[in-house]
Write a protein that holds these residues in place. Structure first.
Motif, PDB file in Angstrom:
ATOM      1  N   UNK A   1      -6.005   6.481   2.576  1.00  0.00           N
ATOM      2  CA  UNK A   1      -4.889   7.340   2.981  1.00  0.00           C
ATOM      3  C   UNK A   1      -3.675   7.171   2.099  1.00  0.00           C
ATOM      4  N   UNK A   2      -2.561   6.846   2.725  1.00  0.00           N
ATOM      5  CA  UNK A   2      -1.313   6.821   1.960  1.00  0.00           C
ATOM      6  C   UNK A   2      -0.996   5.444   1.378  1.00  0.00           C
ATOM      7  N   UNK A   3      -1.997   4.537   1.293  1.00  0.00           N
ATOM      8  CA  UNK A   3      -1.672   3.235   0.712  1.00  0.00           C
ATOM      9  C   UNK A   3      -1.957   3.189  -0.777  1.00  0.00           C
ATOM     10  N   UNK A   4      -2.614   4.209  -1.303  1.00  0.00           N
ATOM     11  CA  UNK A   4      -2.956   4.169  -2.714  1.00  0.00           C
ATOM     12  C   UNK A   4      -2.425   5.389  -3.439  1.00  0.00           C
TER      13      UNK A   4
ATOM     14  N   UNK B   1      -9.501  12.430  -3.085  1.00  0.00           N
ATOM     15  CA  UNK B   1      -9.290  13.054  -1.774  1.00  0.00           C
ATOM     16  C   UNK B   1     -10.621  13.113  -1.042  1.00  0.00           C
TER      17      UNK B   1
ATOM     18  N   UNK C   1      -6.724  -8.202   2.339  1.00  0.00           N
ATOM     19  CA  UNK C   1      -5.471  -7.438   2.393  1.00  0.00           C
ATOM     20  C   UNK C   1      -5.704  -5.965   2.085  1.00  0.00           C
TER      21      UNK C   1
ATOM     22  N   UNK D   1      -7.000  -3.629   4.926  1.00  0.00           N
ATOM     23  CA  UNK D   1      -6.163  -3.403   6.106  1.00  0.00           C
ATOM     24  C   UNK D   1      -6.326  -1.995   6.694  1.00  0.00           C
TER      25      UNK D   1
ATOM     26  N   UNK E   1       0.630  -2.213   7.889  1.00  0.00           N
ATOM     27  CA  UNK E   1       0.647  -2.033   6.432  1.00  0.00           C
ATOM     28  C   UNK E   1       1.341  -3.220   5.801  1.00  0.00           C
ATOM     29  N   UNK E   2       1.005  -3.471   4.551  1.00  0.00           N
ATOM     30  CA  UNK E   2       1.713  -4.519   3.814  1.00  0.00           C
ATOM     31  C   UNK E   2       3.017  -3.908   3.318  1.00  0.00           C
ATOM     32  N   UNK E   3       4.134  -4.508   3.704  1.00  0.00           N
ATOM     33  CA  UNK E   3       5.418  -3.908   3.383  1.00  0.00           C
ATOM     34  C   UNK E   3       5.619  -3.824   1.873  1.00  0.00           C
ATOM     35  N   UNK E   4       5.404  -4.950   1.208  1.00  0.00           N
ATOM     36  CA  UNK E   4       5.567  -4.941  -0.243  1.00  0.00           C
ATOM     37  C   UNK E   4       4.356  -5.590  -0.898  1.00  0.00           C
ATOM     38  N   UNK E   5       3.427  -4.764  -1.382  1.00  0.00           N
ATOM     39  CA  UNK E   5       2.159  -5.317  -1.867  1.00  0.00           C
ATOM     40  C   UNK E   5       2.305  -6.324  -3.019  1.00  0.00           C
TER      41      UNK E   5
END
Lengths: 954, 132
Positions: free
Chosen positions: A335-338, A343, A406, A409, A427-431
């Protein structure tokens, strides 16, 4: 649904071939897997040879199927058959041919095909080279191909309204995948155009990175297949020998693929770094880590008999992780983590099946055979190399686990939400800091272990007599490492104890392994693979510290670094600086000037000049960088911004255009803005001057003042230039030079607007004077002055032979002769032209001479004549016909006298400034250590592979 | 007991420790109200409020871009990004901003936008009618 319409212009046969290829590829892979399965199961029976033969032919048929799909797709893509959905989605008319490969694997289907292609290539090598391992290994490989092949099948399984779609077929026509009114037209094909390749991906990295990475992916299958084969046949030690070169090959290629991704991000994308712990990056790194662990346990197993089980486990895990990575990046779960996941395409359940099957198969095979796998009864000695190597592999495994944990997640969130829909995803705030803080210690351990384990001996032989030598070498390495670490801190700033430890670990690995290379193996390059890789790893650590920790933003306020500004924490994020054209700016020890920009097709390249000066103002060094931006194909928006980097041995200066004036970025805005400008219209003769009053807003205030503007027309000319104008054949241009001055500003600014008549189109190139926000443009009324209708000129016709003179007004016109190479600015020679000009010498009353060459021309059996004009005199000449008998020419002459043109122009004084760029510039010290180190790691793996391959034949 | 088991146990212990401390690095997607309450660095997910002002004037400050985001609770709040205005910002369907709540605005240090994918786009681009 059957279509009753018969369409015009569709090319259906490639689609049929492609579809047949997909089905053949899938069925033949299944057949090959089965045949090889029976060949393995009945290996002691006489029919085994028959099964192997069927397996081979089936794999050959599979290869043919896959290659024909690929060939067909390339064919329709290069031919731009937009009726095909895949072509329409990835190709466009303006896509340069060199990006056809990039467009091919931009889509999911294309990248699956690329993956399968490499499996086909590697499979064919194995058929010839694997010998007795062929049947079990090929059985597994064909089975993998069955699963990947199912991703492009595109068939529906099940009945009713909602059948399960299996795979996405890239050979379908557009009208088969969507319903649109356009398909009611029989000639819809001719009305289609393509979407084309995302401009961000129009880059040579997109051509070379995916094939390398997918070869890396595909090659991890081979050690996996060998591992399964070893378990299957219970040949627990024999499989290691043939699997090792493949594992080394895979390690080198996959590693190179990952690095290319980093280099792409660093060099061509504006990420400002080579690694960002993005999920997609992580999940290609993790299998590489377990693969490297597997290579080390294989080496242990071959030398000592320990770690056979771990070797199995690591190779099985590596492939399962590759499939997991495929699942993560292609299922849409990230989704929106990468930033760069594919798609979703409705392949989730199939991907889960793929992953589940091979995970289960690995587990079942591993634990069914677990007890039978041999291991020496005694434990490894603590003074042995294998013990510490094994610890090293555990550290790598450990690293893989925490990165995977991690990164997974989003998967964890999905699972939790499945059971408890109210669960709030985490979510990890700051990867970046999150991953860095753990991986730092992994790096330290690996660095220390590569050094100390290398100096130890397998099985710890003769430790009693060897230990003083070990201590001596280890001691020297420690001292060297301390010394080098100290020197490094003179060059780059390392303060934190964690970073100092990592720095030491890096240098310790370099020192000990260099020592080993020189004193133990005496520079024997055949044995040097591991030392190369380990030295490379050490260099990489130093490079990461130097470039990451000391990365310095040049384009920021110089006082921030010293903490002179309150809230420096926030301020330090301010990476951008505004640069006006030709206005030098001091930053980060450089004097930076934006000097030029040039437009070429869809890309605008900016020239940014960097100067370093000593206190006396002497230029110590100077270089230019050329970042550029790419407009989209409708020229309405900026689609990509490409950085430019100056490379020094010890550092890089990275520069990229973060932003531009809105009028340069958004053409819609530009048009609106242009329409809103308050233009004043004037019509002046050359040399004439005019002045007017206009309001000028005061910056940062809500008031404005009245100022007087003075404009003088200096000259008008047809020979004219403009920075944005690219001459084309047949253009008719006119331009003017105007001098503009604003009250209170001593400078006289020169404006050079121009107009171009190209075919039926009139293009205006206004001139912007940024310093006073003024914009000047010519109006098309100027053309009515330039084009006096011929019929109104009052031509008179003369019959002249060579040497004849006539008097026209106070001019004498002499016919000097014919010229078969006409010199006339309106005449462009074409093939098969018959052209001749009449050379006319003209003398005015003052005795000054001029020349005019009207042209008589036969083109395509049609006679034409092209006029010549002496503008200074207002003399018009036409060459009407030739009389061959008398050798005379019929010339028409008209005299209008020198015309005084007026210059109709418009000027606006509220135009926005457009002469600046927003620049981000970063200095990366020691980044070459990172590239050198990581490349050396890959070279080490390749040397190892080469060495092992020779070994396996000996 | 083998040495290797001790090492394995030690590693598992470290792993558990890491995963328990790692929870600090994680957060759930917050709303602006949460962000104001906690005062910590959080991620807020929402949509761009297209009807409200977007401000970026590089001539004044190339590192200041402000806009409004409607968070998951439907609350609209001003967000300041200390960088340039990202490309295609107006097209974004969803925005994730990482940052802290300050007095006047939510100050973002990182931004992630989800833009409509061209694959989902069911429109077919049709060649423009060429003028004879």
């Amino acid at each position: 649904m059957e279509n009753a319409i018969s369409y015009i212009g569709e090319h259906l046969w490639p689609g049929r071939i492609g579809h047949a290829g997909i089905l053949l590829g899938f069925v033949a892979a299944l057949l090959s897997a089965l045949a090889y399965f029976f060949a393995t199961q009945r290996r002691d029976k006489p029919e085994a040879a028959q099964w192997t033969k069927i397996g081979r032919w089936a794999f050959a048929a599979h290869s043919l199927g896959i290659l024909s799909v690929i060939g067909m797709l390339f064919y329709v893509m290069t031919r731009q058959y937009y009726e095909y959905q895949y072509v329409q989605a990835h190709v466009s008319d303006d896509l340069p041919f060199k990006y056809i490969f990039a467009a091919f694997w931009e889509g999911q289907e294309g990248s699956f095909l690329l993956w399968m292609f490499w499996h086909v290539v590697l499979g064919l090598v194995l058929v010839f080279k694997a010998g007795k391992w062929e049947s079990p290994v090929m059985s597994m490989l064909a089975l993998i191909q069955v699963f990947i092949g199912s991703m492009i099948l595109g068939i529906y399984v099940g009945w009713g309204d909602d059948p399960l779609k299996l795979g996405s077929n890239p050979t379908l026509l557009l009208r088969q995948v969507m319903d649109a009114p356009i398909f009611n037209q029989v000639d819809y094909v001719s009305k289609l155009s393509g979407n084309g390749l995302n401009p961000l991906l129009q880059n040579y990295w997109m051509t070379i990175h995916p094939p390398t990475l997918f070869l890396g992916f595909a090659s991890t299958s081979i050690p996996f297949c060998f591992a399964i084969a070893g378990l299957w046949l219970r040949k627990h030690t024999e499989w290691l020998q043939p699997a090792l070169p493949w594992a080394l090959f895979s390690g080198a290629i996959l590693g190179t693929g990952i690095l290319m991704g980093g280099a792409w991000a660093y060099e061509a994308l504006s990420f400002g770094g080579y690694w960002a712990w993005d999920p997609v990056e992580n999940m290609s790194l993790v299998p590489w880590l377990t693969l490297i662990a597997g290579i080390h346990t294989t080496l242990i197993a071959k030398s000592t008999g320990y770690s056979v089980k771990s070797s199995y486990a690591f190779y099985l895990l590596t492939f399962v992780l590759i499939v997991y990575s495929t699942f993560l990046t292609r299922s849409g779960v990230l989704g929106d983590t990468s930033v760069h996941a594919f798609t979703e395409m409705g392949l989730e359940s199939q991907l889960i099946l793929f992953l589940g099957f091979f995970t289960l198969l690995s587990l079942v095979m591993f634990f069914m055979r677990y007890k039978g796998v041999p291991a020496p009864p005694k434990e490894e000695r603590i003074t042995s190399r294998e013990f510490w190597m094994f610890i090293g592999t555990l550290v790598l495994f450990f690293s893989a686990i925490i990165i995977t944990g991690s990164t997974s997640l989003p998967v964890y969130n999905k699972i939790m939400q499945f059971f408890d829909p109210t669960f709030e995803g985490r979510v990890i705030t700051e990867p970046e800091p999150h991953y860095n803080k753990y991986q730092l210690w992994i790096a330290v351990f690996i660095g220390l272990l590569t050094a100390s384990a290398q100096l130890l001996r397998y099985k710890g032989v003769n430790w009693e007599s060897y230990w003083p030598k070990f201590l001596r070498h280890a001691g020297v390495a420690v001292l060297l490492a301390l010394g080098m670490s100290f020197l490094t801190t003179r060059w780059i700033e390392v303060k934190d104890i964690r970073h100092l430890t990592m720095l030491f670990a890096g240098w310790f690995a370099i020192a000990a392994n260099t020592d080993y290379l020189i004193t133990f193996i005496k520079g024997n390059l055949k044995l040097a693979g591991s030392t190369f890789s380990h030295i490379g790893f050490g260099l990489m650590l130093v490079g990461i510290l130097a470039s990451g920790l000391n990365k310095r933003v040049i384009s920021s306020n110089p006082f921030i670094m010293d903490g002179l500004i309150e809230g420096a924490d926030e301020q330090s994020l301010r990476n951008n600086i505004l640069l006006f054209k030709n206005a030098p700016m001091q930053m980060g020890g450089y004097e930076v000037t934006y000097t030029r920009d040039t437009l070429d097709k869809f890309s605008r390249t900016y020239t940014v000049n960097y100067k370093k000066k000593d206190p006396q103002g002497q230029v110590l060094e100077e270089f230019e960088l050329h970042p550029n931006i790419l407009y989209d194909k409708s020229f309405s928006k900026v689609a990509a911004s490409n950085p430019s980097t100056k490379r020094y041995l010890d550092r890089d200066v990275f520069t990229h255009i973060a932003s531009l004036p809105q009028v340069e970025m958004d053409m819609e805005f530009r048009r609106k803005r242009e329409d809103s400008l308050n233009y004043r219209r004037f019509d002046l003769f050359e040399g004439q001057e005019i002045s007017f009053l206009d309001t000028v807003p005061i910056r940062d205030r809500d008031t404005s003042v009245l100022k007087r503007y003075t404009v003088q027309v200096e000259s008008v000319s047809r020979e004219t230039r403009h920075p944005d104008y690219k001459p084309e054949k047949g253009d008719f241009t006119v331009g003017a030079r105007l001098r503009v001055q604003r009250e209170g500003d001593d400078t006289v600014y020169l404006a050079e607007p121009m107009l171009v008549l190209r075919k039926d189109m009139l293009v205006s190139y206004p001139s912007q004077i940024n310093e006073i926000s003024a914009k000047v443009r010519l109006t098309d009324a100027i053309f009515t002055q330039l084009f006096v209708p011929e019929s109104e000129l009052g031509y008179k016709e003369y019959e002249l032979t060579q040497g004849d003179s006539v008097r026209v007004g106070d001019l004498v016109v002499r016919f000097a002769g014919f010229n078969k190479q006409p010199d006339n600015r309106d005449y462009q020679p074409e093939k098969d032209d018959i052209a001749v000009s009449a050379v006319l010498d003209v003398r005015d009353a003052a005795g000054k001479t001029y020349e005019a060459q009207p042209v008589y021309l036969i083109r395509g059996s049609q006679p034409f004549n092209l006029k010549a004009e002496v503008e200074e005199l207002g003399l018009h000449a036409r060459f009407m016909s030739i009389n061959p008998e008398k050798e005379s020419a019929s010339i028409s002459l008209a005299l209008t006298g020198k015309k005084r043109y007026t210059v109709p122009f418009e000027i606006a004084t509220n135009s926005l400034r457009s002469d600046y760029i927003v620049l981000e510039a970063i200095e990366f010290p020691g980044i070459n250590l990172f590239w050198l180190g990581s490349l050396l790691m890959m070279v080490g793996l390749a040397v190892g592979m080469w060495n092992r391959m020779r070994g396996s034949h000996a | 007991m083998k040495k290797i088991y001790f090492i394995a146990i030690a590693m598992i212990a470290v792993a558990i420790l890491i995963f328990s401390t790692a929870a600090e690095d994680m957060s759930t997607y917050s709303t602006f109200a949460d962000a104001a309450r906690s005062g910590k660095k959080v991620k807020v997910v929402g949509q761009l409020a297209k009807d409200k002002e977007m401000y970026y004037n590089p001539e004044k400050d190339p590192n200041y871009f402000s806009f409004y985001v409607n968070d998951a609770a439907g609350v609209s709040h001003k967000v300041v990004l200390l960088a340039e205005k990202p490309q295609d910002f107006e097209l974004s369907e969803q925005i994730v901003v990482t940052g802290k709540m300050k007095k006047e605005a939510f100050v973002a240090t990182d931004i992630l936008m989800k833009c409509p994918s061209k694959y989902k786009d069911e429109e077919i681009s049709i060649k423009k009618e060429q003028k004879g």
